[in-house]
Write a protein that holds these residues in place. Sequence first.
Motif, PDB file in Angstrom:
ATOM      1  N   GLU A  69       0.815  -1.218   0.000  1.00 36.45           N
ATOM      2  CA  GLU A  69       0.000   0.000   0.000  1.00 36.45           C
ATOM      3  C   GLU A  69       0.845   1.263   0.000  1.00 36.45           C
ATOM      4  O   GLU A  69       0.345   2.360  -0.252  1.00 36.45           O
ATOM      5  N   LEU A  70       2.131   1.136   0.292  1.00 30.40           N
ATOM      6  CA  LEU A  70       3.033   2.280   0.317  1.00 30.40           C
ATOM      7  C   LEU A  70       3.650   2.457  -1.068  1.00 30.40           C
ATOM      8  O   LEU A  70       4.359   1.591  -1.557  1.00 30.40           O
ATOM      9  N   ALA A  71       3.384   3.578  -1.694  1.00 31.27           N
ATOM     10  CA  ALA A  71       3.836   3.802  -3.063  1.00 31.27           C
ATOM     11  C   ALA A  71       5.288   4.262  -3.106  1.00 31.27           C
ATOM     12  O   ALA A  71       5.689   5.188  -2.407  1.00 31.27           O
ATOM     13  N   MET A  72       6.057   3.589  -3.952  1.00 34.26           N
ATOM     14  CA  MET A  72       7.423   4.044  -4.225  1.00 34.26           C
ATOM     15  C   MET A  72       7.502   4.601  -5.650  1.00 34.26           C
ATOM     16  O   MET A  72       8.580   4.914  -6.154  1.00 34.26           O
ATOM     17  N   GLY A  73       6.345   4.708  -6.279  1.00 37.55           N
ATOM     18  CA  GLY A  73       6.259   5.259  -7.618  1.00 37.55           C
ATOM     19  C   GLY A  73       4.948   4.884  -8.266  1.00 37.55           C
ATOM     20  O   GLY A  73       4.058   4.317  -7.621  1.00 37.55           O
ATOM     21  N   ALA A  74       4.812   5.212  -9.536  1.00 37.27           N
ATOM     22  CA  ALA A  74       3.598   4.890 -10.279  1.00 37.27           C
ATOM     23  C   ALA A  74       3.890   4.977 -11.764  1.00 37.27           C
ATOM     24  O   ALA A  74       4.846   5.629 -12.192  1.00 37.27           O
ATOM     25  N   ILE A  75       3.051   4.302 -12.553  1.00 36.71           N
ATOM     26  CA  ILE A  75       3.178   4.324 -14.005  1.00 36.71           C
ATOM     27  C   ILE A  75       1.835   4.667 -14.644  1.00 36.71           C
ATOM     28  O   ILE A  75       0.773   4.476 -14.055  1.00 36.71           O
ATOM     29  N   ALA A  76       1.912   5.188 -15.870  1.00 37.32           N
ATOM     30  CA  ALA A  76       0.729   5.518 -16.654  1.00 37.32           C
ATOM     31  C   ALA A  76       1.044   5.215 -18.115  1.00 37.32           C
ATOM     32  O   ALA A  76       2.209   4.968 -18.468  1.00 37.32           O
ATOM     33  N   PRO A  77       0.032   5.202 -18.993  1.00 41.44           N
ATOM     34  CA  PRO A  77       0.269   4.866 -20.402  1.00 41.44           C
ATOM     35  C   PRO A  77       1.316   5.765 -21.057  1.00 41.44           C
ATOM     36  O   PRO A  77       1.534   6.898 -20.639  1.00 41.44           O
ATOM     37  N   GLY A  78       1.932   5.238 -22.109  1.00 39.39           N
ATOM     38  CA  GLY A  78       2.916   6.011 -22.835  1.00 39.39           C
ATOM     39  C   GLY A  78       4.290   6.002 -22.207  1.00 39.39           C
ATOM     40  O   GLY A  78       5.162   6.786 -22.571  1.00 39.39           O
ATOM     41  N   GLY A  79       4.494   5.114 -21.239  1.00 36.59           N
ATOM     42  CA  GLY A  79       5.791   5.023 -20.585  1.00 36.59           C
ATOM     43  C   GLY A  79       6.014   6.009 -19.461  1.00 36.59           C
ATOM     44  O   GLY A  79       7.138   6.134 -18.954  1.00 36.59           O
ATOM     45  N   ALA A 138      -3.255  10.407  -1.522  1.00 31.97           N
ATOM     46  CA  ALA A 138      -2.512  10.083  -0.294  1.00 31.97           C
ATOM     47  C   ALA A 138      -1.067  10.523  -0.491  1.00 31.97           C
ATOM     48  O   ALA A 138      -0.683  11.631  -0.131  1.00 31.97           O
ATOM     49  N   THR A 139      -0.254   9.693  -1.133  1.00 31.54           N
ATOM     50  CA  THR A 139       1.128  10.086  -1.412  1.00 31.54           C
ATOM     51  C   THR A 139       1.232  10.965  -2.645  1.00 31.54           C
ATOM     52  O   THR A 139       2.189  11.722  -2.798  1.00 31.54           O
ATOM     53  N   GLY A 140       0.271  10.841  -3.551  1.00 33.71           N
ATOM     54  CA  GLY A 140       0.298  11.621  -4.788  1.00 33.71           C
ATOM     55  C   GLY A 140       1.048  10.968  -5.927  1.00 33.71           C
ATOM     56  O   GLY A 140       1.107  11.515  -7.031  1.00 33.71           O
ATOM     57  N   ALA A 141       1.617   9.787  -5.706  1.00 36.73           N
ATOM     58  CA  ALA A 141       2.438   9.141  -6.732  1.00 36.73           C
ATOM     59  C   ALA A 141       1.646   8.836  -8.000  1.00 36.73           C
ATOM     60  O   ALA A 141       2.107   9.113  -9.121  1.00 36.73           O
ATOM     61  N   THR A 142       0.467   8.245  -7.861  1.00 39.40           N
ATOM     62  CA  THR A 142      -0.303   7.882  -9.054  1.00 39.40           C
ATOM     63  C   THR A 142      -0.744   9.120  -9.826  1.00 39.40           C
ATOM     64  O   THR A 142      -0.726   9.133 -11.060  1.00 39.40           O
ATOM     65  N   MET A 143      -1.120  10.167  -9.116  1.00 42.63           N
ATOM     66  CA  MET A 143      -1.537  11.384  -9.800  1.00 42.63           C
ATOM     67  C   MET A 143      -0.358  12.054 -10.499  1.00 42.63           C
ATOM     68  O   MET A 143      -0.510  12.626 -11.581  1.00 42.63           O
ATOM     69  N   GLN A 144       0.821  11.977  -9.908  1.00 45.70           N
ATOM     70  CA  GLN A 144       2.010  12.525 -10.554  1.00 45.70           C
ATOM     71  C   GLN A 144       2.269  11.820 -11.880  1.00 45.70           C
ATOM     72  O   GLN A 144       2.593  12.456 -12.903  1.00 45.70           O
ATOM     73  N   ALA A 145       2.154  10.499 -11.886  1.00 43.03           N
ATOM     74  CA  ALA A 145       2.348   9.736 -13.126  1.00 43.03           C
ATOM     75  C   ALA A 145       1.271  10.091 -14.145  1.00 43.03           C
ATOM     76  O   ALA A 145       1.548  10.194 -15.347  1.00 43.03           O
ATOM     77  N   ALA A 146       0.034  10.265 -13.679  1.00 43.73           N
ATOM     78  CA  ALA A 146      -1.060  10.617 -14.582  1.00 43.73           C
ATOM     79  C   ALA A 146      -0.815  11.973 -15.242  1.00 43.73           C
ATOM     80  O   ALA A 146      -1.047  12.139 -16.445  1.00 43.73           O
ATOM     81  N   VAL A 147      -0.344  12.933 -14.473  1.00 43.44           N
ATOM     82  CA  VAL A 147      -0.046  14.259 -15.024  1.00 43.44           C
ATOM     83  C   VAL A 147       1.048  14.165 -16.080  1.00 43.44           C
ATOM     84  O   VAL A 147       0.962  14.772 -17.158  1.00 43.44           O
ATOM     85  N   LYS A 148       2.070  13.384 -15.791  1.00 42.11           N
ATOM     86  CA  LYS A 148       3.184  13.221 -16.724  1.00 42.11           C
ATOM     87  C   LYS A 148       2.709  12.627 -18.046  1.00 42.11           C
ATOM     88  O   LYS A 148       3.097  13.089 -19.132  1.00 42.11           O
TER      89      LYS A 148
END
Length: 219
Positions: A69-79, A138-148
Amino acid sequence: MTAMYSLFNDRVEAGRMLAERLKEYVGPGTVVLALPRGGVPVGFELAMALGAELDIMPVRKLGVPSQPELAMGAIAPGGALFVDTQTMRAAHVGQAQFDAVLAQEQSELARRETSYRGERAPSAVEGRTAILVDDGIATGATMQAAVKALRERRPARIVVAVPVAPAGAETDFAAIVDEFVCVAQPALFFSVGQHYDNFGQTTDEEVRDLLERARAGGK
C-alpha cells in the motif's frame, strides 16, 4: 462501518461536491479523465454535472514489496513513470526488486486499459481542458504519473481535482498543473478511505458500466 473522520457518504456524493467547485468548466471543451478504479465513480458524477466527456487515465501504483500500500512510484500509459526515490531508500528497495514490481504493474496496466476501453481510442485532449480525477490523494504518486502521461497529449489546461487530500498536497503539483482543486484537506489524514462512510472497492464491471453510461449521456 462509519469512518472516524468521514467527510463523504460515498464516491457519488464526493463527485457531486467536487463538481460544485468546477462549474466554470461546463461544456464540451472539457474532458474528465478518471483514475481507475475508485476515481471513476467520482469522475462520472463530475462529467455528468459539467456535460463533459468521461474517459479513464489508467495508472498503477508501484508498491513497496513489503508494504504494497506504500507507493514508491507509479506508471501511466505512454511510458510515464514517477519514482519516489526517498521512499525507495527508506524501505531499502533495491533496483532488482523495483524492476520486478514495475514489470508486474506494466502488465496489469495494459490489461486494465484493454478491459475498460476495449478497442476504443482514448479521448482527444489536445487543446481542451483535461481534469484528472481520483477519489483522493494520499502520497500523490499515481496522480504525478497521470499528469506526466497527460502532458504528452498536449491539453490546453490540466486540472487535478480530488475530494480529499492531505494538507499541503497542492504544493506537489504547483509546478506541473494549471489548477489543483480539492474539497477538503483535513489536518488528520491517514488514508483516503478514512474520509468516506462507504469506501468499498470499485470493480472492473462498475468501471465499464459507468463509462458506457457516460457515453449514453448518463442513462
